[in-house]
Design a protein around this motif. Structure first.
Motif, short mmCIF file in Angstrom:
data_model
loop_
_atom_site.label_atom_id
_atom_site.label_comp_id
_atom_site.label_asym_id
_atom_site.label_seq_id
_atom_site.Cartn_x
_atom_site.Cartn_y
_atom_site.Cartn_z
N GLU A 412 0.85 -1.19 0.00
CA GLU A 412 0.00 0.00 0.00
C GLU A 412 0.88 1.24 0.00
O GLU A 412 1.99 1.22 0.53
CB GLU A 412 -0.89 0.02 1.24
CG GLU A 412 -1.82 -1.17 1.36
CD GLU A 412 -2.38 -1.29 2.76
OE1 GLU A 412 -3.56 -0.94 2.95
OE2 GLU A 412 -1.64 -1.72 3.66
N ARG A 413 0.34 2.27 -0.58
CA ARG A 413 1.02 3.56 -0.56
C ARG A 413 0.07 4.60 0.01
O ARG A 413 -1.10 4.67 -0.38
CB ARG A 413 1.46 3.97 -1.96
CG ARG A 413 2.16 5.33 -1.98
CD ARG A 413 2.28 5.90 -3.37
NE ARG A 413 2.85 7.24 -3.33
CZ ARG A 413 2.63 8.16 -4.26
NH1 ARG A 413 1.85 7.89 -5.29
NH2 ARG A 413 3.19 9.36 -4.15
N LEU A 414 0.58 5.42 0.95
CA LEU A 414 -0.21 6.49 1.54
C LEU A 414 0.40 7.84 1.15
O LEU A 414 1.55 8.12 1.49
CB LEU A 414 -0.25 6.37 3.08
CG LEU A 414 -0.89 5.11 3.66
CD1 LEU A 414 -0.84 5.13 5.17
CD2 LEU A 414 -2.33 4.95 3.18
N THR A 425 8.40 8.65 6.52
CA THR A 425 8.18 8.56 5.07
C THR A 425 9.09 7.49 4.49
O THR A 425 10.28 7.42 4.81
CB THR A 425 8.44 9.91 4.39
OG1 THR A 425 7.57 10.89 4.95
CG2 THR A 425 8.19 9.81 2.89
N LEU A 426 8.51 6.65 3.64
CA LEU A 426 9.26 5.59 2.96
C LEU A 426 9.47 5.95 1.50
O LEU A 426 8.61 6.57 0.86
CB LEU A 426 8.50 4.27 3.04
CG LEU A 426 8.09 3.74 4.41
CD1 LEU A 426 7.39 2.40 4.26
CD2 LEU A 426 9.29 3.62 5.34
N GLU A 427 10.61 5.54 0.98
CA GLU A 427 10.82 5.64 -0.47
C GLU A 427 10.62 4.25 -1.06
O GLU A 427 11.28 3.28 -0.66
CB GLU A 427 12.23 6.14 -0.79
CG GLU A 427 12.44 6.32 -2.28
CD GLU A 427 13.78 6.95 -2.60
OE1 GLU A 427 14.49 6.40 -3.46
OE2 GLU A 427 14.12 7.98 -1.98
N LEU A 428 9.67 4.15 -1.98
CA LEU A 428 9.35 2.87 -2.60
C LEU A 428 10.27 2.62 -3.78
O LEU A 428 10.85 3.54 -4.36
CB LEU A 428 7.89 2.87 -3.05
CG LEU A 428 6.86 3.27 -1.98
CD1 LEU A 428 5.45 3.15 -2.55
CD2 LEU A 428 6.99 2.41 -0.72
N LYS A 433 6.95 8.03 -2.87
CA LYS A 433 7.07 8.04 -1.41
C LYS A 433 5.71 7.69 -0.76
O LYS A 433 4.65 7.96 -1.32
CB LYS A 433 7.56 9.40 -0.91
CG LYS A 433 9.02 9.68 -1.28
CD LYS A 433 9.47 11.02 -0.72
CE LYS A 433 10.97 11.21 -0.90
NZ LYS A 433 11.41 11.11 -2.30
N SER A 434 5.82 7.13 0.43
CA SER A 434 4.63 6.76 1.20
C SER A 434 4.83 7.18 2.65
O SER A 434 5.88 6.89 3.25
CB SER A 434 4.39 5.25 1.11
OG SER A 434 3.28 4.87 1.90
#
Length: 898
Positions: A412-414, A425-428, A433-434
């Protein structure tokens, strides 16, 4: 708008003060004592109050039970006893019958059916309503005088019959000359904001009506009787500036202001207004009981430390109306798994909360909004992605509390819009980013593994829960009622489950474990011990009939010791309390005793009665009044309700097992669990059964509880020291030596030993204490048993001269502990981080302070403890204290200044 313009004509300064009298009028069914306790007058509907709750017992001297004198509604249970000849007319506005107060038989009905049953339930004071209803039928001065004379006589009789009962009248202005000595206050309605018209709508009171009221107000005040002015406004406007102006306007005339809605089912505003200490938490309890849910285990843990508590609400009970939600400082949506229910209704409820200034937090997921269009309206767009790898690229200092969020694979991405602060924050791997955690304008969220993660079976916090709840819910930093400390010293108690009293001692013929505990622990260590027995183990018709007399004699010897108090570990040691159905429990869920009939009464009350009657000497104090829960330690509401109704204290449950091997915050349990207004009180730390792999070994394993004691003391003192074990620890040499090791270590610490029955009410107080704050001034009500306040600051101070009821100040690591005087339930505290250095005060003591008096020339402290008394004072150069004889455990110390 017209209302606002009228109010702006007045330019009054703020009359509210923590030292002003205030009142609450609450006719709702879900009373929150932390919201009403600070008031001097609390007027309630007694039929909607559970008199067995701790909060009622704490504040009942200030509570006034509603009784209608001049009217009765056909819907109430007493109506069938009304005789036709008592009925004079009908009040069509309220659909009630007007009754004849001149009728002596009706007066006796009021005493017999309306007043005395309330006294028997524990209500002490009364609010007489519909005093003026006779005016609906009495049209001439002569007729009115007849009814007024009867009312005066009735009030005089009431005062004579119940001299200790306090009384408030609703209006009854014409009676004041005759009854002013019989009453505490007069309440009247609609001074500026009132009700009127056929539908009793909200209106502004005319100047003419107010001028007429002013005449009576002045007269009542001339008798030094308090006047309570109750105004009305729609619940939606209760937090508006209009209400504050009305309160100031009323207070400027020397009255006690109250503003509420016409249903009186919200928490009214007054001169003093409480801090909202409760958080509303929505969960799904259909499959997993709250005791096992993260919302309780992790939410209560952090929020209790901050001074707040959760009102856990299962979703299957529906969404409460907004009026009911105004009492909460925030809302948490905390579902273990994603939900599917009324998306639109749920979203509209969330938006209504936000529009009323109530912040909302989502933990784990967004409930039924997860895949709907409504989540976008909160600034969050969720999209599915197929197993993308993700790396943490941005995190706030709030993250990585115990463990960093590691590289992972996400589905999932938010995407978040309008965040005040993005926490994680994540880098996919697709370059996008999510955001998994953020503080939002409406509250905040933490998604799935960003809150807590699991590693080798342990739960480990990724986020700092203390900081997250503070920031996302915009919680006020409180001076916290603290259950771990007293007189600046960490509390210590010991409680023992009765299991294994009859266990044979290894390598010793004919000796049972209970004897070893008696001789090696209870007689040797002079600190307080709370010892329970299992009824089925010692009963002559129980599990061990051949040695029951011997076991009872051991118990008698234990209970004869001055440092031992008795308790029950139930009769048949239920293994699963949730299996009780219709007050019955199958034998497979408890110990099997021939001929025994199970009931909660036989499990709790009967064993206590047996102990008090057969195992204690008549003069022995304290008496047995505590149950140590057995088995899964998860009693349901009905069982807790029984305990509270019969004044039985309770403890056990809560798995605090933090050690050096697993030094995680989640290994510490909250202080207790709420069910329907009743509280199960948790232990301080866990017992030896856990440290010995459920008594499989190593049997010396209980030594590790010392690590638990240390880790629950620093960096945050989360728990007192609780040496909690079973009587079977006396059956093996290794377990006995471990127990001696734990006691030897404990008595070398700075501790204040108490009985378990003294700790439990402190936690009960925590949940019900009511507080208010203005600037540096704080007011606390309900501090009957809990005697410490904590300021989460290293070098905080108080002004002892301006404060009332404050006796000690102690700095420990990053905390400041403020000690409260004995027999003081109302505390005024004024912060001053500099002035305290120039004052004299108690810093710490290892005994209870049972009396504190300030004389003209000295201060007097009387202590009573179990260990040789050690005290520490902060003194100015010209001051000194007297000393007790060496080794004394109790006595009087005086503080003089030249």
């Amino acid at each position: 708008m017209k209302l606002l313009i009228l109010f702006l004509l007045f330019t009054y300064s703020l009359f509210g003060s923590l030292h002003s009298k205030s009142a609450a009028v609450y006719y709702g069914s879900e009373i929150n004592y932390s919201m009403v306790g600070i008031h001097d007058y609390i007027i309630i509907q007694p039929d909607l109050i559970d008199e067995n709750r701790h909060g009622f017992k704490l504040y009942k001297n200030k509570m006034y039970a509603y009784v209608s004198i001049g009217e009765i509604h056909p819907g109430i249970k007493e109506y069938p006893y009304i005789k036709k000849e008592w009925v004079l007319s009908e009040n069509k506005a309220w659909k009630s019958k007007v009754l004849d107060i001149t009728n002596k038989e009706y007066q006796q009905f009021l005493f017999t059916f309306m007043i005395e049953p309330l006294l028997m339930r524990g209500f002490e004071n009364f609010f007489f309503d519909t005093i003026d209803s006779y005016q609906l039928v009495a049209k001439t001065p002569k007729e009115r005088k007849k009814y007024e004379k009867s009312l005066v006589e009735f009030i005089h009789i009431f005062h004579k019959k119940y001299p200790h009962a306090k009384l408030i009248l609703n209006r009854g202005f014409e009676l004041i000359d005759e009854v002013h000595n019989d009453i505490e206050a007069v309440l009247f309605e609609s001074y500026f904001l009132g009700l009127g018209g056929a539908n009793l709508g909200y209106k502004i009171v005319s100047d003419q009506d107010r001028e007429w009221l002013d005449i009576w107000i002045k007269k009542i005040q001339s008798y030094n009787v308090d006047v309570i002015s109750l105004d009305y406004i729609d619940a939606a406007n209760i937090n508006s500036s209009i209400v504050q102006q009305d309160i100031d306007f009323i207070a400027s005339r020397g009255m006690i202001p109250v503003v509420s809605n016409k249903e009186l089912n919200i928490y009214s505003k007054s001169s003093k207004n409480p801090i909202k200490r409760k958080i509303f938490t929505l969960i799904d309890e259909s499959k997993i009981d709250r005791i096992f849910q993260s919302a309780h285990r992790h939410g209560d843990l952090a929020l209790n430390y901050l001074g707040y508590m959760q009102d856990i609400h299962p979703i299957n009970q529906g969404l409460p109306p907004i009026e009911q939600m105004l009492q909460y400082s925030g809302v948490i949506i905390w579902f273990e798994k994603k939900q599917h229910f009324a998306k639109k209704q749920f979203y509209e409820w969330i938006i209504s909360l936000i529009s009323h200034g109530i912040y909302v937090v989502f933990i784990n997921n967004f409930a039924s909004l997860e895949t709907s269009k409504y989540i976008k309206r909160l600034g969050i767009k969720r999209t599915n992605v197929d197993g993308l790898s993700a790396v943490s690229v941005k995190k706030d200092p709030m993250m990585g509390f115990e463990m960093n969020f590691g590289d992972t694979v996400v589905n999932e991405r938010l995407k978040v819009k309008g965040a005040i602060k993005k926490l994680l924050t994540l880098e996919l791997s697709n370059g996008k980013k999510s955001t998994l955690a953020a503080i939002m304008p409406w509250g905040g969220f933490v998604y799935e593994g960003a809150f807590i993660t699991e590693l080798q079976g342990d739960e480990i916090f990724v986020i700092n829960p203390f900081k997250f709840f503070e920031e996302s819910l915009r919680l006020k930093k409180l001076i916290v009622p603290d259950t771990t400390t007293e007189n600046g010293t960490r509390l210590m108690f010991s409680h023992v489950d009765g299991d294994g009293m009859a266990n044979r001692v290894e390598a010793t013929k004919n000796k049972v474990s209970g004897e070893v505990i008696l001789n090696k622990i209870l007689k040797h260590y002079k600190t307080p011990h709370s010892i329970s027995v299992i009824g089925a183990e010692i009963d002559k018709n129980g599990l061990f009939p051949k040695i029951s007399r011997k076991l009872q004699n051991i118990a008698r010897k234990m209970y004869a010791l001055p440092n031992v108090e008795p308790a029950t570990h139930t009769f048949t040691h239920p293994f699963f309390w949730n299996k009780i159905v219709n007050d019955s429990l199958e034998e497979r869920f408890r110990l099997k005793v021939k001929g025994y009939h199970f009931s909660v009464a036989n499990e709790l009350s009967a064993p206590l009665e047996f102990i008090n009657k057969h195992l204690l000497k008549p003069h022995k104090k304290p008496r047995a009044k505590t149950v140590f829960w057995s088995g899964d330690c998860a009693p349901k509401k009905e069982t807790l309700a029984y305990a509270y109704k019969h004044n039985i204290l309770n403890i056990n449950g809560g798995d605090t097992t933090i050690t050096n091997d697993s030094p995680w915050l989640a290994k510490i349990a909250p202080i207790g669990l709420e069910r329907g207004g009743y509280y199960q009180i948790y232990t301080g730390e866990q017992n030896e059964n856990i440290y010995t792999n459920e008594w499989l070994g190593p049997f010396w394993g209980f030594k590790k509880v010392v690590q638990t004691f240390k880790l629950t003391n620093s960096p945050r003192r989360m728990k007192p020291i609780d040496i909690y074990y079973h009587l079977y620890s006396g059956s093996k040499m290794a377990s006995l030596r471990a127990l001696e090791y734990v006691f030897d270590w404990t008595i070398k610490q700075d501790i204040l030993p108490i009985f378990t029955s003294e700790y439990i009410p402190k936690v009960m107080d925590f949940y019900e204490i009511s507080m208010a704050n203005e600037g540096d001034e704080w007011l606390f009500e309900g501090m009957k048993n809990l005697k410490t306040l904590r300021i989460e600051q290293k070098d905080a101070g108080v002004d002892f001269e301006k404060s009332q009821g404050i006796v000690s100040l102690t700095h420990f690591e990053n905390h400041t502990y403020v000690g409260v005087a004995p027999n003081k339930e109302k505390i005024f505290l004024t912060r001053d981080d500099q002035k305290y250095k120039q004052q004299n005060y108690l810093v710490s003591a290892n005994a209870k302070l049972i009396s504190f008096k300030e004389h003209k020339k000295y201060k007097e402290y009387i202590f009573d403890g179990f260990l040789p008394l050690k005290t520490k004072f902060h003194l100015q150069d010209n001051c000194f204290v007297t000393h007790l004889a060496k080794g004394a455990k109790k006595g009087k110390i005086k503080l003089f200044c030249k």
